[in-house]
Enzyme design. Structure first.
Site, PDB file in Angstrom:
ATOM      1  N   ASP A  98     -11.458  46.081 -12.158  1.00 35.43           N
ATOM      2  CA  ASP A  98     -10.273  46.934 -12.226  1.00 35.43           C
ATOM      3  C   ASP A  98      -9.085  46.310 -11.488  1.00 35.43           C
ATOM      4  O   ASP A  98      -7.934  46.545 -11.852  1.00 35.43           O
ATOM      5  CB  ASP A  98     -10.594  48.310 -11.637  1.00 35.43           C
ATOM      6  CG  ASP A  98     -11.604  49.060 -12.500  1.00 35.43           C
ATOM      7  OD1 ASP A  98     -11.613  48.830 -13.718  1.00 35.43           O
ATOM      8  OD2 ASP A  98     -12.385  49.858 -11.954  1.00 35.43           O
ATOM      9  N   GLY A  99      -9.370  45.524 -10.445  1.00 32.63           N
ATOM     10  CA  GLY A  99      -8.291  44.874  -9.706  1.00 32.63           C
ATOM     11  C   GLY A  99      -7.590  43.834 -10.565  1.00 32.63           C
ATOM     12  O   GLY A  99      -6.359  43.708 -10.531  1.00 32.63           O
TER      13      GLY A  99
END
Ligand SMILES: CCCCCCCCCCCCC/C=C/[C@@H](O)[C@H](COP(=O)(O)O)NC(=O)CCCCC
Ligand SMILES: Nc1ncnc2c1ncn2[C@@H]1O[C@H](COP(=O)(O)OP(=O)(O)O)[C@@H](O)[C@H]1O
Ligand SMILES: [Ca+2]
Length: 582
Positions: free
Chosen positions: A187-188
């Protein structure tokens, strides 16, 4: 057009004769004298190759000049995930003549182009070599790249050497010729692409991202996610499974899923964008704690979750929210946003009223956040275990239905979940329900609201407490204390204008800051931190606004086994009205 593409002939598969028909939309083949038909939507054909072609373990071509091979999407059982796993189906056909073989390959390729216009030809790929279990490079080169090659997609691949490299590249470098951008990571990494693309699009449109009332311009490039991270929430919530092959196939066939994005502001300056979680209290504390245990990989969240739960904290705060229209949908209506979701489709018409088709979405300019029509803000104050805002369900392998199971990917709203202070067992019940199908909102200390925007601030007096905690308890260097002081007191706008957000804090700075230090403080802190899609925000007082369908992913939403199934055996006779036969 449909009739131009029609082709019908006898073909051989092995030693069996089939009647093959290309109707334009579907390619079917039926064994002669038997009823068994295999039907593949042309939009789900991955590639058509002359000869007898294998791709695994390596590509090999046996060039029999009357043969051709068709690769297509094949659905298989989901192994417990909420969506369906896609695999590569392959059938080798033999024709009576080379002329007929050439006719089949040409017609099939033309039909594919015509029926899936968003297929990418050139992609910019960023691999985070350190995400999740550090397998990003291997996943891309051994699983994804051969499929892209088969589909005729060329890639420019960048293995990142530092955090924010992908974001900076998208903000500054020439992107001409690329149809989409892909991240291999978690997700980063997705968040880096999100910030780069949104920022670039607004810069080019001359729009000010800091102003929460501005209608931002949707991004023209699609984003693809090859999951190789720790939570992989964006992938799970938009595809339904964490599987690199499934995700690669959605990219190849040019699927398109719009996604709502939340902009987070502090004192009228943009801090970050979020799609999955803007969370204060429990989720903020878990993230702050987990940063110290990155070496554990994805397990750091489970360990930190348990530790933070045991620390039994709650925080005072004031939450204001702007409710969305309750007639459109509700976070407790027990529906799920699945592939082809009607709530999201209706939202497209509402958000972009002047566009007749999705191709012209990007020229729409419609304000959903106009002060005359925004409605009444609601204010609540008290002590919370957690305050969470999510633009989508935020389902992930840890929580298969997610933070808000009935949230929509592309309806222009977010769900605000308020968990009031309660006894430890009550909160455990709430957390545990995320891992099952039990309703986590059916608890007396939990509220959920569908919203267009929220504000959060500390009750009077607490801001000073927070500041005192930072300065008194900081174990960092003078320089680090200086940084915290500048951000907390007055320098936020200038810092942000210079490009400093939570992401730019080093781990050392994070641990030096008792806002962020999780469990290391001797005194229980009176303020928590915000977790914004896995990044700690250096501000407590924020304003969030949801921007409907600001980006598009190479995905189609979750196909679940009741809405869709692999009915290639059933041809057009499918009675379950699955997505193949809509
Ligand atoms: C003690 C039992 C706890 C069970 C609670 C389960 C609830 C899980 C909901 C997870 C929501 C996830 C929202 C997504 C957040 C990600 O953006 C973020 C960063 O991910 P990554 O880049 O892959 O590292 N992940 C988190 O903040 C992890 C939250 C985990 C909380 C237990
Ligand atoms: N080469 C790199 N070195 C260090 N950090 C990186 C690098 N590339 C990306 N990052 C950062 O790593 C963070 C975590 O990446 P991500 O792929 O989401 O993995 P995970 O899901 O395990 O957290 C992201 O915020 C990203 O900015
Ligand atoms: Ca939404």
């Amino acid at each position: 057009m449909e009739t131009d593409l029609r082709l019908e002939s006898s073909l051989w598969v092995g030693n069996k004769r089939y009647r093959a028909v290309l109707t334009g939309w579907h390619f079917n083949w039926t064994e002669v004298d038997k009823k068994k038909t295999i039907s593949v939507p042309v939009a789900e054909v991955i590639g058509v190759e002359e000869g007898r072609v294998e791709i695994l373990p390596h590509k090999s071509v046996e060039d029999k000049d009357k043969d051709f091979t068709v690769f297509y999407v094949k659905r298989s059982s989901n192994g417990g995930s909420s969506g369906l796993v896609w695999k590569v189906g392959r059938t080798q056909f033999s024709c009576p003549s080379r002329v007929l073989r050439d006719q089949w390959t040409k017609q099939l390729r033309t039909a594919v182009k015509l029926h899936s216009p968003l297929r990418p030809q050139r992609l910019l790929v960023f691999i985070n070599p350190f995400g999740g279990k550090k397998k990003g490079r291997k996943i891309f080169h051994s699983v994804v790249a051969p499929l892209f090659e088969l589909a005729g997609i060329s890639c420019h691949v960048i293995v990142t050497e530092r955090a924010n490299q992908a974001r900076d590249h998208l903000l500054k470098k020439d992107l001409t010729g690329f149809d989409g951008v892909v991240c291999v990571g978690g997700d980063g990494m997705f968040s880096e692409l999100l910030h780069g693309l949104i920022g670039r699009t607004q810069q080019e449109a001359g729009l000010c991202e800091n102003d929460p009332t501005v209608t931002l311009q949707p991004c023209p490039l699609h984003i693809g996610i090859i999951p190789a991270g720790s939570t992989d929430c964006v992938c799970y919530a938009t595809v339904g499974v964490i599987d690199p092959v499934t995700s690669a196939l959605h990219i190849i066939i040019g699927d398109s899923q719009p996604l709502d994005v939340c902009s987070v502001h502090h004192t009228s300056v943009l801090v970050r964008y979020s799609v999955s979680l803007v969370g204060y209290g429990f989720y903020g504390d878990v993230l702050a704690e987990s940063e110290k245990h990155r070496w554990m990989g994805p397990l750091r969240y489970d360990y930190s979750g348990a530790m933070v739960y045991l620390s039994n904290r709650s925080y005072a705060g004031i939450v204001q929210y702007l409710p969305a229209d309750p007639l459109l949908s509700s976070p407790r209506d027990k529906t799920r946003c699945l592939s082809g979701c009607s709530v999201c489709s209706r939202s497209t018409e509402r958000l972009f009223p002047h566009s007749s088709d999705s191709g012209s979405l990007y020229s729409a300019n419609f304000s959903q956040f106009n002060s005359d029509s925004e409605g009444e803000w609601v204010r609540v104050e008290g002590r919370f275990r957690c305050v969470s805002l999510t633009c989508m369900s935020s389902s992930c392998p840890r929580s298969p239905l997610g933070l808000s199971p009935s949230a929509h990917l592309a309806d222009g709203t977010g769900d605000l979940i308020l968990v009031w202070d309660t006894h430890p067992l009550g909160f455990l019940k709430f957390l545990h329900r995320h891992t099952s199908t039990q309703d986590q909102f059916d608890l007396p200390f939990v509220e959920v609201h569908r919203v267009k925007a929220i504000r959060f601030c500390l009750p009077a007096g607490k801001e000073e407490d927070a500041y005192e905690e930072i300065v008194e308890q900081s174990s960092g260097t003078d320089e680090e204390r200086g940084y915290i002081e500048t951000v907390s007191r007055s320098g936020s706008q200038q810092r942000l204008a210079e490009g400093h957000t939570g992401r730019d804090l080093t781990n050392k700075q994070k641990t030096a800051n008792p806002f962020l230090c999780g469990l290391c403080c001797s005194k229980s802190p009176s303020v928590s931190v915000w977790n914004c899609d896995g990044e700690i925000l250096p501000f407590t007082e924020i304003l969030c606004r949801i921007h409907g369908q600001l980006v598009r992913l190479y995905a189609r939403g979750i196909e679940n086994s009741t809405a869709a199934h692999d009915c290639s055996e059933e041809g057009d006779k499918c009675e379950r009205r699955c997505i193949l036969h809509k």
